[in-house]
Scaffold this active site. Structure first.
Site, PDB file in Angstrom:
ATOM      1  CE  LYS A  94      10.931 -29.530  42.232  1.00 58.99           C
ATOM      2  NZ  LYS A  94      10.614 -30.979  42.101  1.00 58.99           N
ATOM      3  CD  GLU A 116       7.147 -21.126  38.574  1.00 58.02           C
ATOM      4  OE1 GLU A 116       7.393 -19.949  38.929  1.00 58.02           O
ATOM      5  OE2 GLU A 116       8.020 -21.992  38.416  1.00 58.02           O
ATOM      6  CB  SER A 382      15.438 -36.625  42.721  1.00 54.91           C
ATOM      7  OG  SER A 382      14.401 -37.330  42.076  1.00 54.91           O
TER       8      SER A 382
HETATM    9  C1  LIG Z   1      10.644 -31.751  40.928  1.00 55.22           C
HETATM   10  C2  LIG Z   1      11.259 -33.077  41.045  1.00 55.22           C
HETATM   11  C3  LIG Z   1      12.089 -33.604  40.029  1.00 55.22           C
HETATM   12  C4  LIG Z   1      12.333 -32.907  38.729  1.00 55.22           C
HETATM   13  O1  LIG Z   1      13.042 -31.724  38.815  1.00 55.22           O
HETATM   14  P1  LIG Z   1      14.528 -31.573  38.255  1.00 55.22           P
HETATM   15  O2  LIG Z   1      14.716 -30.100  38.275  1.00 55.22           O
HETATM   16  O3  LIG Z   1      14.556 -32.159  36.884  1.00 55.22           O
HETATM   17  O4  LIG Z   1      15.419 -32.287  39.183  1.00 55.22           O
HETATM   18  C5  LIG Z   1      12.693 -34.830  40.229  1.00 55.22           C
HETATM   19  N1  LIG Z   1      12.480 -35.542  41.359  1.00 55.22           N
HETATM   20  C6  LIG Z   1      11.699 -35.073  42.349  1.00 55.22           C
HETATM   21  C7  LIG Z   1      11.508 -35.917  43.564  1.00 55.22           C
HETATM   22  C8  LIG Z   1      11.049 -33.839  42.231  1.00 55.22           C
HETATM   23  O5  LIG Z   1      10.256 -33.381  43.207  1.00 55.22           O
END
Ligand SMILES: *Cc1c(COP(=O)(O)O)cnc(C)c1O
Length: 402
Positions: A94, A116, A382
């Site tokens: 993010k 938000e 992610s």
């Molecule tokens: C917020 C988040 C997601 C989901 O968000 P996307 O916009 O779908 O990528 C996925 N993995 C992590 C670690 C997150 O914090």
């Protein structure tokens, strides 16, 4: 041939039938300002140079890719690789778009960032960006989420952000969006509203994708260097869809690479038990854009469930709805149980504790690997799972020895 990325979305923010900006009148001029500023500023050499500097010297990019030797062996079949966004500063992807949005705000002469947050991940990343640029930061968050996600609330406050509790309606993400938009209008001259995924009105789905594109660009280059070839299968979890768009967009021109988005199937395929929007959604409008939406019998956005709070959304980024429709990306799912199995497996077998969101992509790889001997699967990891360990261990225990 004009490449897919250069030609999509169109000038009104549509990805085929999806996207656009359907806004209440007071917000229209502010989104126009953002759209025009982004169009101009993001192409300037100074902006590009600043962003490169930040990525390298603050975020720690490029993040590596890792070959999961042990998990590949125990799954049997394809070789599994992960892009390590868990090693990006703050522990998830993010920050890639938050630093981009904050830099844009700086170039626009804004002094404040606003958003938000649901589980608090976007709030923490944005508060980090605000601290870096010496900007004010105001985060709206439902009272229920504030109680559930206390450590993220503490992080945001430590980073200097103001957390505004939202106490009306369901006191959760949906109300936090309404509250934040309302508070934004009178402050819009000095403030940039920063959306946390490839969702919302144009230009955000495009802008957040562009800021996440670096994940795909790095991955393609690193995978080629590491293996001499491109991956056969590329996969990522999909909530709003930003980490997936980042990774996929590095491989759109590679016809031999199959792309898979993995949605959360929660506890069952009954409405209310999952957040698999592409698998079960219908065309609709949510938060100012057109996309696929999970609807209840009155046609309103339905309640959703998944063990991973970052995937908990009854809509999805409009570009994913489009990529699904044109068949460029395949969408599948993993349920809570598969996600947990993957969470424990990656921790025990590889020494990487994944975010529950990312564990959905790992679950997909563990399920697919046996079907593809001799092939390779690249996943987006992610985020890291530190934020999830207390919840998982309290509710499900410490896991079986590997
Ligand atoms: C917020 C988040 C997601 C989901 O968000 P996307 O916009 O779908 O990528 C996925 N993995 C992590 C670690 C997150 O914090």
């Amino acid at each position: 041939m004009v490449s897919y990325l250069k030609s999509t979305p169109d000038s009104n923010g549509f990805f085929g039938d999806y996207g656009g900006a359907d806004l209440p009148p007071p917000l229209i001029p502010h989104f126009k300002e953002i759209r025009e500023a982004y169009g101009k500023i993001s192409k300037s050499a100074d902006f590009i140079a600043d962003l490169r500097y930040i990525r390298k010297h603050f975020q720690g990019r490029p993040t590596p890719i890792s070959h999961l030797k042990n998990l590949s062996e125990s799954s049997g079949g394809a070789q599994i690789y992960v892009k390590r966004e868990d090693l990006n500063h703050t522990g998830a992807h993010k920050l890639n778009h938050c630093m981009g949005e904050a830099l844009l705000a700086k170039y626009m002469g804004k002094t404040k960032l606003m958003a938000e947050t649901g589980a608090g991940q976007h709030g923490v990343a944005l508060a980090t960006a605000a601290a870096y640029f010496g900007m004010e930061c105001e985060i709206h968050m439902g009272e229920i989420d504030i109680e559930k996600e206390a450590p993220n609330v503490t992080r945001m406050k430590l980073l200097g952000a103001t957390v505004v509790p939202v106490g009306f309606g369901g006191r959760s993400l949906k109300e936090a969006v309404d509250s934040a938009f309302q508070a934004y209008v009178p402050q819009a001259d000095t403030t940039l509203f920063a959306i946390g995924s490839v969702v919302g009105p144009h230009p955000f789905p495009m802008m957040v994708r562009d800021f996440q594109h670096i994940v795909g660009v790095e991955s393609r280059e690193q995978f080629l260097e590491m293996t001499g070839d491109l991956p056969d299968i590329v996969a990522a979890c999909v909530g709003g869809g930003s980490n997936a768009m980042g990774l996929f967009s590095g491989f759109f021109e590679d016809d031999g690479v199959e792309l898979y988005g993995v949605e959360p199937m929660g506890t069952s395929s009954n409405l209310g038990d999952h957040a698999a929007t592409i698998s079960f959604g219908e065309d609709g409008d949510i938060h100012g854009f057109r996309t696929l939406v999970l609807k209840d019998d009155k046609g309103e956005p339905a309640p959703v469930h998944t063990i991973a709070s970052g995937l908990d959304y009854p809509g999805v980024g409009p570009e994913h709805a489009h990529l699904h429709k044109i068949g460029k990306v395949n969408y599948t799912s993993a349920n809570d149980k598969e996600c947990l199995d993957a969470f424990y497996a990656l921790s025990r077998q590889e020494g990487i504790i994944p975010a529950l969101e990312s564990a959905h992509a790992v679950a997909f790889a563990m399920r697919e690997a046996p079907k593809h001997p001799g092939k390779s699967i690249l996943l987006n990891l992610s985020g890291r799972g530190d934020k999830d360990i207390d919840y998982v261990v309290e509710k499900f225990g410490i896991g079986e020895p590997a």
